[in-house]
Design an enzyme around this catalytic site. Sequence first.
Site, PDB file in Angstrom:
ATOM      1  N   VAL A   2     -24.537   4.524 -43.703  1.00  0.00           N
ATOM      2  CA  VAL A   2     -25.771   4.231 -42.964  1.00  0.00           C
ATOM      3  C   VAL A   2     -26.957   4.944 -43.604  1.00  0.00           C
ATOM      4  O   VAL A   2     -27.990   4.340 -43.890  1.00  0.00           O
ATOM      5  CB  VAL A   2     -25.619   4.651 -41.494  1.00  0.00           C
ATOM      6  N   CYS A  21     -16.673   2.068 -36.992  1.00  0.00           N
ATOM      7  CA  CYS A  21     -17.599   1.840 -35.874  1.00  0.00           C
ATOM      8  C   CYS A  21     -16.927   1.310 -34.615  1.00  0.00           C
ATOM      9  O   CYS A  21     -16.913   1.990 -33.595  1.00  0.00           O
ATOM     10  CB  CYS A  21     -18.733   0.929 -36.332  1.00  0.00           C
ATOM     11  N   ALA A  38      -9.346 -14.807 -35.224  1.00  0.00           N
ATOM     12  CA  ALA A  38      -8.141 -14.087 -34.772  1.00  0.00           C
ATOM     13  C   ALA A  38      -7.442 -13.490 -35.987  1.00  0.00           C
ATOM     14  O   ALA A  38      -7.631 -13.955 -37.120  1.00  0.00           O
ATOM     15  CB  ALA A  38      -7.200 -15.054 -34.060  1.00  0.00           C
ATOM     16  N   PHE A  46     -17.617 -14.216 -35.160  1.00  0.00           N
ATOM     17  CA  PHE A  46     -16.803 -13.197 -34.475  1.00  0.00           C
ATOM     18  C   PHE A  46     -15.773 -13.817 -33.543  1.00  0.00           C
ATOM     19  O   PHE A  46     -15.568 -13.354 -32.422  1.00  0.00           O
ATOM     20  CB  PHE A  46     -17.729 -12.230 -33.704  1.00  0.00           C
ATOM     21  N   ARG A  81     -11.429   3.550 -43.437  1.00  0.00           N
ATOM     22  CA  ARG A  81     -11.341   4.221 -42.127  1.00  0.00           C
ATOM     23  C   ARG A  81     -10.760   3.268 -41.079  1.00  0.00           C
ATOM     24  O   ARG A  81     -11.234   2.164 -40.915  1.00  0.00           O
ATOM     25  CB  ARG A  81     -12.717   4.756 -41.690  1.00  0.00           C
ATOM     26  N   ASP A  98     -27.942  15.629 -48.142  1.00  0.00           N
ATOM     27  CA  ASP A  98     -26.568  15.677 -47.651  1.00  0.00           C
ATOM     28  C   ASP A  98     -26.038  17.085 -47.890  1.00  0.00           C
ATOM     29  O   ASP A  98     -26.471  17.755 -48.831  1.00  0.00           O
ATOM     30  CB  ASP A  98     -25.713  14.634 -48.397  1.00  0.00           C
ATOM     31  N   PHE A 139     -27.630  -1.342 -37.064  1.00  0.00           N
ATOM     32  CA  PHE A 139     -26.785  -2.521 -36.794  1.00  0.00           C
ATOM     33  C   PHE A 139     -26.281  -3.072 -38.127  1.00  0.00           C
ATOM     34  O   PHE A 139     -26.241  -4.274 -38.343  1.00  0.00           O
ATOM     35  CB  PHE A 139     -27.587  -3.592 -36.040  1.00  0.00           C
ATOM     36  N   THR A 176     -24.968   6.549 -34.471  1.00  0.00           N
ATOM     37  CA  THR A 176     -24.566   6.048 -33.155  1.00  0.00           C
ATOM     38  C   THR A 176     -24.192   7.246 -32.294  1.00  0.00           C
ATOM     39  O   THR A 176     -23.240   7.951 -32.610  1.00  0.00           O
ATOM     40  CB  THR A 176     -23.368   5.101 -33.310  1.00  0.00           C
TER      41      THR A 176
HETATM   42  C1  UDX Z   1     -22.118   7.509 -39.536  1.00  0.00           C
HETATM   43  C2  UDX Z   1     -21.424   7.271 -38.215  1.00  0.00           C
HETATM   44  O1  UDX Z   1     -20.045   7.049 -38.495  1.00  0.00           O
HETATM   45  C3  UDX Z   1     -21.994   6.065 -37.552  1.00  0.00           C
HETATM   46  O2  UDX Z   1     -21.422   5.914 -36.261  1.00  0.00           O
HETATM   47  C4  UDX Z   1     -23.441   6.274 -37.374  1.00  0.00           C
HETATM   48  O3  UDX Z   1     -23.985   5.084 -36.829  1.00  0.00           O
HETATM   49  C5  UDX Z   1     -24.119   6.594 -38.700  1.00  0.00           C
HETATM   50  O4  UDX Z   1     -23.485   7.676 -39.372  1.00  0.00           O
HETATM   51  P1  UDX Z   1     -21.523   6.607 -41.853  1.00  0.00           P
HETATM   52  O5  UDX Z   1     -22.752   6.508 -42.642  1.00  0.00           O
HETATM   53  O6  UDX Z   1     -20.386   5.693 -42.127  1.00  0.00           O
HETATM   54  O7  UDX Z   1     -21.876   6.382 -40.342  1.00  0.00           O
HETATM   55  O8  UDX Z   1     -21.026   8.115 -41.926  1.00  0.00           O
HETATM   56  P2  UDX Z   1     -20.340   8.777 -43.186  1.00  0.00           P
HETATM   57  O9  UDX Z   1     -20.016   7.740 -44.177  1.00  0.00           O
HETATM   58  O10 UDX Z   1     -19.309   9.650 -42.598  1.00  0.00           O
HETATM   59  O11 UDX Z   1     -21.535   9.669 -43.813  1.00  0.00           O
HETATM   60  C6  UDX Z   1     -22.033  10.738 -43.123  1.00  0.00           C
HETATM   61  C7  UDX Z   1     -22.718  11.640 -44.173  1.00  0.00           C
HETATM   62  O12 UDX Z   1     -23.351  12.717 -43.510  1.00  0.00           O
HETATM   63  C8  UDX Z   1     -21.709  12.242 -45.162  1.00  0.00           C
HETATM   64  O13 UDX Z   1     -22.171  12.015 -46.461  1.00  0.00           O
HETATM   65  C9  UDX Z   1     -21.717  13.720 -44.809  1.00  0.00           C
HETATM   66  O14 UDX Z   1     -21.513  14.555 -45.933  1.00  0.00           O
HETATM   67  C10 UDX Z   1     -23.127  13.898 -44.265  1.00  0.00           C
HETATM   68  N1  UDX Z   1     -23.294  15.050 -43.395  1.00  0.00           N
HETATM   69  C11 UDX Z   1     -22.376  15.333 -42.426  1.00  0.00           C
HETATM   70  C12 UDX Z   1     -24.429  15.863 -43.565  1.00  0.00           C
HETATM   71  O15 UDX Z   1     -25.240  15.630 -44.453  1.00  0.00           O
HETATM   72  N2  UDX Z   1     -24.615  16.917 -42.731  1.00  0.00           N
HETATM   73  C13 UDX Z   1     -23.711  17.239 -41.766  1.00  0.00           C
HETATM   74  O16 UDX Z   1     -23.919  18.224 -41.055  1.00  0.00           O
HETATM   75  C14 UDX Z   1     -22.541  16.428 -41.618  1.00  0.00           C
HETATM   76  C1  UDX Z   2     -19.860  -3.453 -37.074  1.00  0.00           C
HETATM   77  C2  UDX Z   2     -20.970  -4.275 -36.451  1.00  0.00           C
HETATM   78  O1  UDX Z   2     -20.837  -5.626 -36.862  1.00  0.00           O
HETATM   79  C3  UDX Z   2     -22.331  -3.745 -36.893  1.00  0.00           C
HETATM   80  O2  UDX Z   2     -23.357  -4.457 -36.246  1.00  0.00           O
HETATM   81  C4  UDX Z   2     -22.409  -2.262 -36.507  1.00  0.00           C
HETATM   82  O3  UDX Z   2     -23.647  -1.716 -36.918  1.00  0.00           O
HETATM   83  C5  UDX Z   2     -21.286  -1.491 -37.125  1.00  0.00           C
HETATM   84  O4  UDX Z   2     -20.022  -2.050 -36.750  1.00  0.00           O
HETATM   85  P1  UDX Z   2     -18.610  -3.295 -39.365  1.00  0.00           P
HETATM   86  O5  UDX Z   2     -17.665  -2.442 -38.573  1.00  0.00           O
HETATM   87  O6  UDX Z   2     -19.124  -2.799 -40.655  1.00  0.00           O
HETATM   88  O7  UDX Z   2     -19.925  -3.626 -38.449  1.00  0.00           O
HETATM   89  O8  UDX Z   2     -17.876  -4.664 -39.696  1.00  0.00           O
HETATM   90  P2  UDX Z   2     -17.709  -6.067 -38.945  1.00  0.00           P
HETATM   91  O9  UDX Z   2     -18.000  -7.122 -39.900  1.00  0.00           O
HETATM   92  O10 UDX Z   2     -18.420  -6.051 -37.651  1.00  0.00           O
HETATM   93  O11 UDX Z   2     -16.115  -6.101 -38.641  1.00  0.00           O
HETATM   94  C6  UDX Z   2     -15.589  -5.096 -37.812  1.00  0.00           C
HETATM   95  C7  UDX Z   2     -14.085  -5.308 -37.723  1.00  0.00           C
HETATM   96  O12 UDX Z   2     -13.795  -6.470 -36.946  1.00  0.00           O
HETATM   97  C8  UDX Z   2     -13.392  -5.505 -39.071  1.00  0.00           C
HETATM   98  O13 UDX Z   2     -12.165  -4.785 -39.059  1.00  0.00           O
HETATM   99  C9  UDX Z   2     -13.111  -7.001 -39.118  1.00  0.00           C
HETATM  100  O14 UDX Z   2     -11.942  -7.284 -39.861  1.00  0.00           O
HETATM  101  C10 UDX Z   2     -12.912  -7.326 -37.646  1.00  0.00           C
HETATM  102  N1  UDX Z   2     -13.252  -8.696 -37.273  1.00  0.00           N
HETATM  103  C11 UDX Z   2     -14.543  -9.115 -37.374  1.00  0.00           C
HETATM  104  C12 UDX Z   2     -12.261  -9.534 -36.767  1.00  0.00           C
HETATM  105  O15 UDX Z   2     -11.103  -9.150 -36.670  1.00  0.00           O
HETATM  106  N2  UDX Z   2     -12.597 -10.804 -36.363  1.00  0.00           N
HETATM  107  C13 UDX Z   2     -13.883 -11.256 -36.459  1.00  0.00           C
HETATM  108  O16 UDX Z   2     -14.137 -12.405 -36.104  1.00  0.00           O
HETATM  109  C14 UDX Z   2     -14.883 -10.391 -36.990  1.00  0.00           C
END
Ligand code: UDX
Ligand code: UDX
Length: 440
Positions: free
Chosen positions: A12, A261, A253, A250, A328, A31, A153, A122
């Site tokens: 993100v 997430c 199946a 979405f 993950r 970071d 999103f 989030t």
């Molecule tokens: C995360 C959350 O999982 C998601 O729910 C939220 O919406 C956005 O942040 P993501 O970007 O996938 O999403 O997280 P991740 O890939 O784990 O990256 C988090 C980063 O933050 C890592 O690079 C970590 O090193 C860094 N971090 C963590 C900091 O810079 N400072 C901290 O104190 C802890």
């Molecule tokens: C999701 C939301 O879509 C996004 O808006 C939010 O910000 C973060 O979480 P993401 O988790 O990256 O995004 O992937 P997404 O494409 O939503 O799929 C999520 C999971 O649902 C995946 O494991 C995918 O395989 C599964 N999936 C998705 C299904 O099993 N069936 C579907 O029809 C769609």
Amino acid sequence: MKHIAVVGVGYVGLVSAAGFADLGNRVIALDINEERINGLKKGIMPIYEPGLEEMVERNVASERLSFTTSYAEAIMGADFVFIAVGTPSGVDGEADLKYVKSAAESVAQVMDAPLIIVNKSTVPVGTGDWVAEIIRNSQPKPIPFSVVSCPEFLREGSAILDFMNPARTVLGSQDYEAADKVAQLHLPLRAPIMITNLRTAEMVKYASNAFLATRISFINEIANICEALGADVKEVSTGMGYDARIGPYFLDAGLGYGGSCFPKDVKALAHMADEKGRHPQILQAVMDINDDRRRLLVEKIREGVGDFEGKVIGILGLTFKPNTDDLRDAPALDIAKRLLEGGAKVSAYDPVGMPGAAKLMPEIDMVEDPYALAEASDALVICTEWNEFKQLDLQRIKDLLRNPIIIDGRNIYEPHEMAQLGFTYLAVGRGYHGGKPING
Ligand code: UDX
Ligand code: UDX
């Protein structure tokens, strides 16, 4: 042009930093993971996301984007600080906010001018107020600030596209002026912008993800019923999708949802509800159905190959979804674990996920392509619907497999074609197939 600091260069944070830089802002991404930052300074991406490397490279070259591990450097002169650190599931599903707390404290300690702190991560409903409290208590001396919730999103695998083409920007704050300033940042994206209060913005994120997860568990329950009644869930969802109130998206199946997430956010929302004595009946069912997808697919594999002992099962696709390297809560890894526990050997191929998966599960034998996988296996199991699996030379796959058995956890093939090729083909909710599919 604004000065933006982004804390956290994960899926993100890094996409948001590159996106805001691409819109012409000056962005410093921070970071605590030095390896990630040093890599980024050398143009090495910490994550796989289509289009990200090119966007980062272009903005670093134009000196709009830079990287640091120093909060003082990142915050100096910043107009906004976006917090995008991880919010993993903690005990009984509650979101673990230790990283958000640490980031807020670090910002408070170095800020020397009024600042707008934007929660991109989030976070549970009410966290915005909590972050404000932390900042007030951590500042060496009181400096004005506001907190704005701006939930992300972004879908992994299309995060750049989703950043640049959001369906909407949702902002929440007790300070309308601050929210309006964050809204200005998003104007070039030309999408609807909604400004509400902190808690409502935080809830929009959870309710949206929980609803999307509900659609998935719903269609998976329909798949279970289709299987028993001899209907084809893939065509059922096509027929449903023509209704604008339902829509075609979405409704696939299969193995259910994974990733960083949906599992975390549905659990967190259910936890918030339980904490307030509002039992989340639907959310509990959504989680129970999703958890059961993995068990059901392993049963289907057993139906196909019989006893697992001494069998080699080839898994096609390890990442939680296509076009990402994210493992993950990937269903494929859960299935591999269950197969190994059942006495099978597991081989696998994934276009980008193998290096990460090998670290998590060294007992999986990684091979270089789907055909090598077929040659090594008694049966193939499709766990992730990567495009490159959709047009495989299935005759060649059949000749290479010790037994012509494919278990399709993502319904990427058609039962009547697989039958004509002579496969034992087991998929999800694809009831008896008398005729050819109706093309939607
Ligand atoms: C995360 C959350 O999982 C998601 O729910 C939220 O919406 C956005 O942040 P993501 O970007 O996938 O999403 O997280 P991740 O890939 O784990 O990256 C988090 C980063 O933050 C890592 O690079 C970590 O090193 C860094 N971090 C963590 C900091 O810079 N400072 C901290 O104190 C802890
Ligand atoms: C999701 C939301 O879509 C996004 O808006 C939010 O910000 C973060 O979480 P993401 O988790 O990256 O995004 O992937 P997404 O494409 O939503 O799929 C999520 C999971 O649902 C995946 O494991 C995918 O395989 C599964 N999936 C998705 C299904 O099993 N069936 C579907 O029809 C769609």
